[in-house]
Design a protein around this motif. Sequence first.
Motif, PDB file in Angstrom:
ATOM      1  N   LYS A 116     -24.572 -45.644-143.529  1.00  0.00           N
ATOM      2  CA  LYS A 116     -24.164 -45.740-142.126  1.00  0.00           C
ATOM      3  C   LYS A 116     -23.052 -44.744-141.835  1.00  0.00           C
ATOM      4  O   LYS A 116     -23.015 -44.106-140.778  1.00  0.00           O
ATOM      5  N   ARG A 117     -22.147 -44.590-142.805  1.00  0.00           N
ATOM      6  CA  ARG A 117     -21.084 -43.596-142.669  1.00  0.00           C
ATOM      7  C   ARG A 117     -21.650 -42.185-142.692  1.00  0.00           C
ATOM      8  O   ARG A 117     -21.201 -41.298-141.958  1.00  0.00           O
ATOM      9  N   ALA A 118     -22.650 -41.978-143.553  1.00  0.00           N
ATOM     10  CA  ALA A 118     -23.242 -40.649-143.643  1.00  0.00           C
ATOM     11  C   ALA A 118     -23.909 -40.251-142.329  1.00  0.00           C
ATOM     12  O   ALA A 118     -23.845 -39.088-141.911  1.00  0.00           O
ATOM     13  N   VAL A 119     -24.549 -41.225-141.677  1.00  0.00           N
ATOM     14  CA  VAL A 119     -25.161 -40.957-140.369  1.00  0.00           C
ATOM     15  C   VAL A 119     -24.071 -40.643-139.344  1.00  0.00           C
ATOM     16  O   VAL A 119     -24.179 -39.680-138.571  1.00  0.00           O
ATOM     17  N   ALA A 120     -23.018 -41.451-139.341  1.00  0.00           N
ATOM     18  CA  ALA A 120     -21.936 -41.248-138.376  1.00  0.00           C
ATOM     19  C   ALA A 120     -21.252 -39.897-138.580  1.00  0.00           C
ATOM     20  O   ALA A 120     -20.827 -39.250-137.614  1.00  0.00           O
ATOM     21  N   ASP A 121     -21.173 -39.446-139.833  1.00  0.00           N
ATOM     22  CA  ASP A 121     -20.521 -38.167-140.126  1.00  0.00           C
ATOM     23  C   ASP A 121     -21.452 -36.978-139.939  1.00  0.00           C
ATOM     24  O   ASP A 121     -21.034 -35.828-140.109  1.00  0.00           O
ATOM     25  N   GLY A 122     -22.713 -37.253-139.602  1.00  0.00           N
ATOM     26  CA  GLY A 122     -23.638 -36.172-139.304  1.00  0.00           C
ATOM     27  C   GLY A 122     -24.287 -35.525-140.505  1.00  0.00           C
ATOM     28  O   GLY A 122     -24.867 -34.434-140.384  1.00  0.00           O
ATOM     29  N   TYR A 123     -24.224 -36.188-141.677  1.00  0.00           N
ATOM     30  CA  TYR A 123     -24.851 -35.599-142.865  1.00  0.00           C
ATOM     31  C   TYR A 123     -26.347 -35.876-142.928  1.00  0.00           C
ATOM     32  O   TYR A 123     -27.094 -35.094-143.517  1.00  0.00           O
ATOM     33  N   ILE A 124     -26.786 -37.001-142.361  1.00  0.00           N
ATOM     34  CA  ILE A 124     -28.213 -37.312-142.293  1.00  0.00           C
ATOM     35  C   ILE A 124     -28.502 -37.909-140.919  1.00  0.00           C
ATOM     36  O   ILE A 124     -27.589 -38.376-140.223  1.00  0.00           O
ATOM     37  N   GLY A 125     -29.764 -37.910-140.546  1.00  0.00           N
ATOM     38  CA  GLY A 125     -30.161 -38.540-139.306  1.00  0.00           C
ATOM     39  C   GLY A 125     -30.446 -40.015-139.514  1.00  0.00           C
ATOM     40  O   GLY A 125     -30.703 -40.464-140.646  1.00  0.00           O
ATOM     41  N   GLU A 126     -30.404 -40.785-138.455  1.00  0.00           N
ATOM     42  CA  GLU A 126     -30.643 -42.224-138.547  1.00  0.00           C
ATOM     43  C   GLU A 126     -32.012 -42.516-139.149  1.00  0.00           C
ATOM     44  O   GLU A 126     -32.169 -43.444-139.956  1.00  0.00           O
ATOM     45  N   SER A 127     -33.005 -41.729-138.790  1.00  0.00           N
ATOM     46  CA  SER A 127     -34.358 -41.960-139.306  1.00  0.00           C
ATOM     47  C   SER A 127     -34.481 -41.627-140.791  1.00  0.00           C
ATOM     48  O   SER A 127     -35.451 -42.011-141.446  1.00  0.00           O
ATOM     49  N   ASP A 128     -33.506 -40.900-141.332  1.00  0.00           N
ATOM     50  CA  ASP A 128     -33.546 -40.506-142.750  1.00  0.00           C
ATOM     51  C   ASP A 128     -32.702 -41.421-143.630  1.00  0.00           C
ATOM     52  O   ASP A 128     -32.526 -41.141-144.817  1.00  0.00           O
TER      53      ASP A 128
END
Length: 355
Positions: A116-128
């Motif tokens: 969830k943090r990785a998505v928020a930080d822009g490293y991966i997309g929510e769908s990934d």
Amino acid sequence: MAKPEVVQAARTLLQQMGITPADLLNTAVPGRSTPTFAEYVPIVAAAVAPGSQRMYGTYWAKAVERWADRHIDEVIPSEIEVAMREIQANALRRRNNRGGRSAAEHFISAMRCFYKRAVADGYIGESDNPARKVSKPARHASTRSALADDRLAELTATAGTSGNDPELDTLILRFHIETACRRGGLLGLRPMDLDVEQCLVLLREKGETFRWQPISPTLMAFLRQHAQERGSPQNETLLRYRNGKPVGRRRYDYLFTRVGELLPWARTQMISAHWLRHTTLTWVERVYGYAVALAYAGHAETPNDAGTTARYVKATLQEVATAMAGLTGEPHPLALPDTLAVLNFASDALVGEYD
């Protein structure tokens, strides 16, 4: 709904641009270097609340052991599930072990928090997000329940007549019986959190929640006397050992291990402070109703714990104080008149330790 010819035109345009539908769902920042697990776990651990650090830290460490040099967007759901199965199979076999399901559940929760943090930080997309695609093991129903009056009396009497600090242990038990709070609520209590005039204490509990909880005048007097005698600073932990050191979670382990050695039934059922929460809330619900019990538990602000109706039947602080007065048999400045009959919670065993 868009017309078929419009949809087809959009698809043709996307193909010409070399863009797939997945690209549109991916919110990762383009051109940004994706960190490895070894690099990103410390960042996530520093960003979350202390409670999450304690809960998930062990499982993040296991992820680093397993995938230290791999980039966080390289791990697929199947690999997370394999790791979960291994953690479940190798979980420490305590007396209350239930097949390692708790360890498996916590691992998935830890990975979901991580990604969830990785998505928020822009490293991966929510769908990934791979952690969202792995189901948690079904949770077993709790074996805890309300203690009978005679068992509660036996428990409090044993704690108050054994050990190296029965006064401290008696105060801990009384506080949990009156407030039905979690361990963190009492361990985080400070002298400055006592509203003496209104007999209220400010509890800081799970999920960084704050709530005012009524307590009896007797318990308020005990807390103030304890803080004064043991030198508790106003803005620090109220509960102290005789040498002035703050009380932590280990005291609970010592208390209930000792009680279990003296009371076989307590050892067999693995009685803990959370059983006292079940005991008090069960009685409050039976006598004063569901809405008051919900507020007494500190659940009133989370409607999902009770269904939609809870949003419309929120109990007032006065009703919670009335329930506490009924529980202890003592008047309270916020309690409503005509308090119902008192249920004997072995209060005699909890009073007089500081006389």
